[in-house]
Design a protein around this motif. Sequence first.
Motif, PDB file in Angstrom:
ATOM      1  N   LEU A  85     -54.442-144.347  99.530  1.00 32.82           N
ATOM      2  CA  LEU A  85     -55.044-143.385 100.445  1.00 32.82           C
ATOM      3  C   LEU A  85     -54.110-143.198 101.627  1.00 32.82           C
ATOM      4  N   THR A  86     -53.734-141.968 101.917  1.00 28.82           N
ATOM      5  CA  THR A  86     -52.905-141.726 103.107  1.00 28.82           C
ATOM      6  C   THR A  86     -53.829-141.785 104.321  1.00 28.82           C
ATOM      7  N   SER A  87     -53.421-142.558 105.322  1.00 34.44           N
ATOM      8  CA  SER A  87     -54.295-142.736 106.483  1.00 34.44           C
ATOM      9  C   SER A  87     -53.492-143.278 107.666  1.00 34.44           C
ATOM     10  N   ALA A 111     -54.704-137.300  99.609  1.00 32.99           N
ATOM     11  CA  ALA A 111     -54.404-136.702 100.912  1.00 32.99           C
ATOM     12  C   ALA A 111     -55.719-136.301 101.580  1.00 32.99           C
ATOM     13  N   GLY A 112     -55.994-136.899 102.727  1.00 35.02           N
ATOM     14  CA  GLY A 112     -57.207-136.535 103.462  1.00 35.02           C
ATOM     15  C   GLY A 112     -56.981-135.296 104.309  1.00 35.02           C
ATOM     16  N   HIS A 113     -58.034-134.825 104.941  1.00 35.65           N
ATOM     17  CA  HIS A 113     -57.931-133.691 105.864  1.00 35.65           C
ATOM     18  C   HIS A 113     -59.068-133.798 106.869  1.00 35.65           C
ATOM     19  N   TYR A 114     -59.144-132.847 107.778  1.00 39.91           N
ATOM     20  CA  TYR A 114     -60.189-132.830 108.820  1.00 39.91           C
ATOM     21  C   TYR A 114     -60.196-134.173 109.561  1.00 39.91           C
ATOM     22  N   GLU A 115     -61.372-134.799 109.714  1.00 33.40           N
ATOM     23  CA  GLU A 115     -61.416-136.101 110.412  1.00 33.40           C
ATOM     24  C   GLU A 115     -61.222-137.264 109.446  1.00 33.40           C
ATOM     25  N   GLY A 116     -60.779-136.959 108.253  1.00 29.13           N
ATOM     26  CA  GLY A 116     -60.564-138.000 107.249  1.00 29.13           C
ATOM     27  C   GLY A 116     -61.670-137.967 106.208  1.00 29.13           C
ATOM     28  N   SER A 130     -49.849-145.534 105.952  1.00 24.82           N
ATOM     29  CA  SER A 130     -49.568-144.630 107.063  1.00 24.82           C
ATOM     30  C   SER A 130     -48.072-144.363 107.086  1.00 24.82           C
ATOM     31  N   ILE A 131     -47.681-143.153 107.499  1.00 26.31           N
ATOM     32  CA  ILE A 131     -46.233-142.902 107.636  1.00 26.31           C
ATOM     33  C   ILE A 131     -45.795-143.012 109.096  1.00 26.31           C
ATOM     34  N   GLY A 132     -46.669-143.473 109.969  1.00 27.84           N
ATOM     35  CA  GLY A 132     -46.262-143.666 111.359  1.00 27.84           C
ATOM     36  C   GLY A 132     -47.450-143.614 112.289  1.00 27.84           C
ATOM     37  N   ASP A 133     -47.243-144.092 113.498  1.00 27.23           N
ATOM     38  CA  ASP A 133     -48.337-144.158 114.466  1.00 27.23           C
ATOM     39  C   ASP A 133     -48.500-142.833 115.209  1.00 27.23           C
ATOM     40  N   TYR A 134     -48.947-141.830 114.503  1.00 33.07           N
ATOM     41  CA  TYR A 134     -49.275-140.520 115.050  1.00 33.07           C
ATOM     42  C   TYR A 134     -50.219-139.885 114.048  1.00 33.07           C
ATOM     43  N   VAL A 135     -50.894-138.824 114.452  1.00 35.16           N
ATOM     44  CA  VAL A 135     -51.893-138.221 113.557  1.00 35.16           C
ATOM     45  C   VAL A 135     -51.454-136.820 113.137  1.00 35.16           C
ATOM     46  N   LEU A 136     -51.431-136.616 111.834  1.00 33.97           N
ATOM     47  CA  LEU A 136     -51.104-135.301 111.268  1.00 33.97           C
ATOM     48  C   LEU A 136     -52.403-134.583 110.916  1.00 33.97           C
ATOM     49  N   THR A 137     -52.299-133.281 110.639  1.00 33.56           N
ATOM     50  CA  THR A 137     -53.531-132.553 110.295  1.00 33.56           C
ATOM     51  C   THR A 137     -54.029-132.911 108.893  1.00 33.56           C
ATOM     52  N   GLY A 138     -53.118-133.388 108.036  1.00 37.04           N
ATOM     53  CA  GLY A 138     -53.542-133.709 106.674  1.00 37.04           C
ATOM     54  C   GLY A 138     -52.602-134.693 106.004  1.00 37.04           C
ATOM     55  N   GLY A 139     -53.011-135.169 104.846  1.00 35.55           N
ATOM     56  CA  GLY A 139     -52.225-136.174 104.124  1.00 35.55           C
ATOM     57  C   GLY A 139     -51.167-135.586 103.207  1.00 35.55           C
TER      58      GLY A 139
HETATM   59  N1  SAM Z   1     -59.625-139.002 112.420  1.00 38.30           N
HETATM   60  C1  SAM Z   1     -58.512-139.680 111.847  1.00 38.30           C
HETATM   61  C2  SAM Z   1     -58.009-140.750 112.822  1.00 38.30           C
HETATM   62  O1  SAM Z   1     -58.134-140.566 114.016  1.00 38.30           O
HETATM   63  O2  SAM Z   1     -57.451-141.757 112.334  1.00 38.30           O
HETATM   64  C3  SAM Z   1     -57.380-138.725 111.561  1.00 38.30           C
HETATM   65  C4  SAM Z   1     -57.612-137.873 110.378  1.00 38.30           C
HETATM   66  S1  SAM Z   1     -56.223-136.852 110.055  1.00 38.30           S
HETATM   67  C5  SAM Z   1     -56.500-135.511 111.136  1.00 38.30           C
HETATM   68  C6  SAM Z   1     -56.556-136.178 108.474  1.00 38.30           C
HETATM   69  C7  SAM Z   1     -55.825-136.848 107.331  1.00 38.30           C
HETATM   70  O3  SAM Z   1     -54.415-136.726 107.502  1.00 38.30           O
HETATM   71  C8  SAM Z   1     -56.062-138.317 107.143  1.00 38.30           C
HETATM   72  O4  SAM Z   1     -57.254-138.559 106.449  1.00 38.30           O
HETATM   73  C9  SAM Z   1     -54.844-138.743 106.359  1.00 38.30           C
HETATM   74  O5  SAM Z   1     -55.005-138.475 104.987  1.00 38.30           O
HETATM   75  C10 SAM Z   1     -53.771-137.821 106.914  1.00 38.30           C
HETATM   76  N2  SAM Z   1     -52.922-138.437 107.942  1.00 38.30           N
HETATM   77  C11 SAM Z   1     -52.827-138.068 109.231  1.00 38.30           C
HETATM   78  N3  SAM Z   1     -51.921-138.796 109.889  1.00 38.30           N
HETATM   79  C12 SAM Z   1     -51.399-139.668 109.002  1.00 38.30           C
HETATM   80  C13 SAM Z   1     -50.425-140.697 109.080  1.00 38.30           C
HETATM   81  N4  SAM Z   1     -49.800-140.986 110.201  1.00 38.30           N
HETATM   82  N5  SAM Z   1     -50.117-141.379 107.940  1.00 38.30           N
HETATM   83  C14 SAM Z   1     -50.766-141.098 106.786  1.00 38.30           C
HETATM   84  N6  SAM Z   1     -51.718-140.154 106.668  1.00 38.30           N
HETATM   85  C15 SAM Z   1     -52.029-139.439 107.752  1.00 38.30           C
END
Ligand code: SAM
Length: 242
Positions: A85-87, A111-116, A130-139
């Motif tokens: 699970l990408t997270s 690959a997740g999206h939205y709030e996960g 995780s691919i790093g300590d930052y948040v992307l819009t999707g996986g």
């Molecule tokens: N609400 C979540 C949080 O604060 O941890 C962020 C959800 S993010 C907007 C949506 C999806 O993008 C996640 O479910 C994951 O699949 C993917 N994603 C975002 N940043 C990622 C990261 N740094 N590494 C891996 N997956 C990531």
Amino acid sequence: MISNIYILTLFPDVINKYLDESILGRAQKNNKVSFHVHNIRDKSTNKHFKVDDIPFGGSTGMVMMLEPIILLLEEIGIQDKHVVLTSPKGARLNNDKIKTLKEIKELVIIAGHYEGIDSRINNYVDEEISIGDYVLTGGELPALVITDSLVRCIPSVLGNTDSLLEESFEDDLLDWDVYTRPRVFDAKEVPDVLFSGNHKKIEHWKQKSAIINTLIDRPSVFAKHRFTEEQKIILKDYLKED
Ligand code: SAM
């Protein structure tokens, strides 16, 4: 060795565009690996093809529902597969993790999206990455990062297999500085030694460049490197330089 990669996503076109091109595209054409990209929305049980809903307990954003993803996992069959699970909460991807993952034959990446995704997804996955300590819009990008770094490890996917052994993080060293034409650009010159034709001197220069790059740019990687006797001399000489 990795041979099948399944990616579950809401945006298959984004994934397919990247997988069809360049080295990854060639790897699939040459049967080195097979990609299977699945649209999670296809498994929506909702008449409007909804795949997300409001979070219980209240909060902003939407949460991806479990059911469509589980239906897809059941269709793919995950008994003999490793599910990632990408997270952003997952273990950070690095070279050691890639080396472990590349030995797995069948890999599923979600690959997740939205709030996960609804947290009960954890009952169906082997690990979160995780691919790093930052948040992307999707996986999607994380799924592609994992896929790309795995596929280039498959023997003969890269033209020159030696290049894998010489790359950054192999043996806990970064790569040496690389140059190509023109020899002089904006008054900056390529080091003379690279034109010397003296393979021993060139090898020495490459080792020195790799050692200095690692020492300066990534001291934590440098600290792990096990120096050969020759490299110890190169380092000592460098430290003595003005
Ligand atoms: N609400 C979540 C949080 O604060 O941890 C962020 C959800 S993010 C907007 C949506 C999806 O993008 C996640 O479910 C994951 O699949 C993917 N994603 C975002 N940043 C990622 C990261 N740094 N590494 C891996 N997956 C990531």
